[in-house]
Design a protein around this motif. Structure first.
Motif, short mmCIF file in Angstrom:
data_model
loop_
_atom_site.label_atom_id
_atom_site.label_comp_id
_atom_site.label_asym_id
_atom_site.label_seq_id
_atom_site.Cartn_x
_atom_site.Cartn_y
_atom_site.Cartn_z
N GLY A 131 39.16 33.97 41.83
CA GLY A 131 37.96 32.92 42.27
C GLY A 131 38.85 31.55 42.22
O GLY A 131 39.78 31.36 41.77
N GLU A 176 36.24 25.38 43.08
CA GLU A 176 35.56 24.54 44.28
C GLU A 176 34.55 25.68 44.87
O GLU A 176 33.64 25.29 45.69
CB GLU A 176 36.43 24.33 45.22
N SER A 177 34.78 26.90 44.70
CA SER A 177 33.81 28.06 45.28
C SER A 177 32.92 28.81 44.16
O SER A 177 32.25 29.65 44.37
CB SER A 177 34.56 29.10 45.97
N CYS A 178 33.00 27.97 43.13
CA CYS A 178 32.05 28.28 41.85
C CYS A 178 32.09 29.93 41.49
O CYS A 178 31.13 30.45 41.26
CB CYS A 178 30.55 27.86 42.13
N ASN A 179 33.25 30.23 41.41
CA ASN A 179 33.33 31.73 41.23
C ASN A 179 34.94 32.09 40.31
O ASN A 179 35.27 33.14 40.70
CB ASN A 179 33.31 32.75 42.57
N SER A 207 30.78 28.40 36.87
CA SER A 207 30.94 29.07 37.94
C SER A 207 29.63 30.27 37.94
O SER A 207 29.11 30.56 36.86
CB SER A 207 32.29 30.23 37.86
N TRP A 229 28.84 32.69 41.05
CA TRP A 229 28.76 33.59 41.95
C TRP A 229 29.66 34.88 41.59
O TRP A 229 30.70 34.33 40.99
CB TRP A 229 29.52 32.97 43.31
#
Length: 262
Positions: free
Chosen positions: A137, A140-143, A172, A174
């Motif tokens: 992860g 920036e994609s919260c994962n 995070s 997701w």
């Protein structure tokens, strides 16, 4: 299905009652999900009516993850001391099993998952440090997350059970998105280590007709082989994943693009 029907058929919300051992049997790959939270005398794993066997693991194998304080699982007279984050695989043919907490005021919380087995593999304890840790992860994609794999072909050997857990970093939310299916096996997610007012929106259903369930801490959701299984939380969380079916290959997934999920 309505939200109420989805919850009735796929959500397990009866786990982790202090002082009790609880088991739920599903016809999805005949998985059994349960918990043991000893807070006094040792809890004993007995037979259940659905199995029609002399003892629980006569034709099954079992994975145990401790998500609570320290405790002891005794299997046929052998004690396995389990701290938070430790995992125990229990072999088919094991006859007697008990669960005990070191401190009844801060009990161990044992999460249990069992699938049918047609081969024997040795009972094995893995400490958290023994798990295969995979970091995935991006912020920036919260994962940002770490996957801890315990029971799998390169780790603790089993007949068909695969087990581990995923921990999301603070900030995070997701998991498993973009999503996937794997028609060769089912999966169960059990979410935990969430603050009281946090929730996870768990997404399920066929990719072109998705649904969601709002899930609290220490609840589990069964994902049939045709269903996606992803989630987004209102705060960081962990989830234990278990799989069983035709194969044990962790990366055997039918990946979906975001344009395929509706």
């Amino acid at each position: 299905m309505t939200t109420a029907e989805l919850r009735e058929n796929f959500l397990i919300s009866s786990l982790f009652t202090v002082g009790k051992l609880e088991m739920v049997y599903s016809d999805v790959d005949r998985v059994i999900v349960g918990s043991a939270v000893p807070a006094g005398e040792a809890l004993k794993l007995g037979v259940i009516e659905e199995l029609r066997t002399e003892f629980f693991l006569e034709r099954r194998e079992l994975g145990i993850l401790n998500i609570g304080a320290n405790g002891v699982v005794t299997v046929d007279g052998v004690e396995y001391r389990m701290e938070n984050g430790d995992c125990l695989y229990v072999s088919r043919g094991s006859k007697e099993m008990t669960f005990l907490s070191d401190d009844n005021s801060q009990p161990a919380e044992f999460y249990l998952a069992s699938y049918p087995a047609h081969a024997d593999h040795p009972t094995t304890l893995a400490k958290k440090a023994d798990a295969a840790a995979v970091h995935l992860g991006a912020a920036e994609s919260c994962n940002v997350r770490t996957i801890y794999k315990y029971i799998h072909p390169e780790g603790i050997r089993s007949c068909q059970l695969v087990m581990g857990y995923t921990e999301l970093a603070e900030g995070s939310v997701w998991n498993t998105m973009p999503s996937h299916t794997h028609v060769r096996r089912s999966e169960v997610y059990m979410y935990y280590d969430m603050v009281d007012d946090a929730r996870v929106f768990h997404y399920m259903g066929e990719p072109q007709e998705t649904r969601h369930l709002v899930i609290g801490s220490k609840e589990a959701v069964i994902s049939p082989s045709w269903s996606i299984h992803s989630g987004s939380g209102t705060a960081a969380y962990k989830f234990c994943w278990v799989m069983g079916g035709e194969n044990q290959i962790f990366d055997d997934m039918d990946h979906l693009g975001m344009d395929q999920i509706l």
